[in-house]
Enzyme design. Sequence first.
Site, PDB file in Angstrom:
ATOM      1  N   LYS A  54      64.782   1.153  39.937  1.00  0.00           N
ATOM      2  CA  LYS A  54      65.701   2.117  40.557  1.00  0.00           C
ATOM      3  C   LYS A  54      64.933   2.977  41.573  1.00  0.00           C
ATOM      4  CE  LYS A  54      68.787   2.132  36.595  1.00  0.00           C
ATOM      5  NZ  LYS A  54      69.145   2.737  35.306  1.00  0.00           N
ATOM      6  N   GLN A  98      67.987   7.897  31.818  1.00  0.00           N
ATOM      7  CA  GLN A  98      67.958   6.514  31.342  1.00  0.00           C
ATOM      8  C   GLN A  98      68.242   6.472  29.842  1.00  0.00           C
ATOM      9  OE1 GLN A  98      67.452   3.688  33.375  1.00  0.00           O
ATOM     10  NE2 GLN A  98      68.074   2.625  31.521  1.00  0.00           N
ATOM     11  N   ASP A 121      75.683   8.238  37.244  1.00  0.00           N
ATOM     12  CA  ASP A 121      76.024   7.182  36.288  1.00  0.00           C
ATOM     13  C   ASP A 121      77.519   7.190  35.963  1.00  0.00           C
ATOM     14  OD1 ASP A 121      74.157   5.317  35.517  1.00  0.00           O
ATOM     15  OD2 ASP A 121      73.191   6.613  34.023  1.00  0.00           O
TER      16      ASP A 121
END
Length: 297
Positions: A54, A98, A121
Amino acid sequence: MSAAIIDGKAIAAQLRTRIAAQVARFRQSKGVAPGLAVVLVGEDPASQVYVRNKGKASVAAGIDSFEHRLDAATSQDELLALIGRLNADPSIHGILVQLPLPPQIDAGRVIDAIDPDKDVDGFHISNVGRLNTGQPGMVPCTPLGCLMMLRDHLGDLSGAEAVVLGRSNIVGKPMAQLLLRDNATVTIAHSRTRDLADICRRAEILVAAAGRPGMIGADWIRPGATVIDVGINRVPAASGKTRLVGDVEFDAAVAVAGAITPVPGGVGPMTIACLLANTLTAACRAHGVPAPEGLTT
Ligand code: NDP
């Protein structure tokens, strides 16, 4: 008949090139770069790979990437304090924590501490509500990537019979909402669904997100259907090592489906590209300018 292969890697590469050009324009007009903070707690090897990828993809698109690697013993309060600082930092437009998090940390509390406008997200309860009520918000990256591939391949999804196999908060449910927003007729199937094969066989669009290697055989697929395989499953390989497979028995499915995404090289690359898209969208909104066309729903 052999299915068309929906090349997620190629579609994602095109999307990333477009995003990089739009990021360059944003930097020029606003004098700042979109900023993405990625928070990793602990040393889970798969998470480390995801975070590294990422970060690399962000930098390649001209997005400033800030990695925060915290010890596995980090307390919930320490993590919440970091989220508070990132929420207040104007150079950060997107925050991604994460998952999974270590057991001493309540992931739900952490996600809901993120400023919804920076929640790239799309997991914050406000963004779930916005998606479900048709308001602009942040859309989870994996289903957004699936939707883009479906639109790219099929065009108008209106009236299509769609089946989503899986009802998780990160894939199945938002995927179903996105398909509904595009006027598909949507069925959500899960582990308690009866006559699963029959239901899948009805689908003109079949999105497989169960996390069960090769669960969907050719006889579960309607001839000509468009199949999006979200599953990422590591299985033993003949070499004695391991390999990644999806939820669909790919070799058998290509003989029946009209189009199909491979694993790897399908949904995975689109997920990362959509993270970049969401970061740029968040940066544009923070600066009061409309997000570029086609990056969100
Ligand atoms: P979850 O385990 O959270 O959810 C799986 C869903 O599938 C559940 O709703 C479950 O039903 C259903 N399910 C499981 N087994 C069966 C079965 N035998 N029959 C019917 N339904 C079943 O997984 P995620 O949604 O997080 O992920 C799904 C897959 O997608 C995984 O392989 C994951 O690795 C992959 N993934 C890929 C991404 C990418 O970028 N390509 C990103 C995110 C995930 P129930 O609710 O009843 O238990």
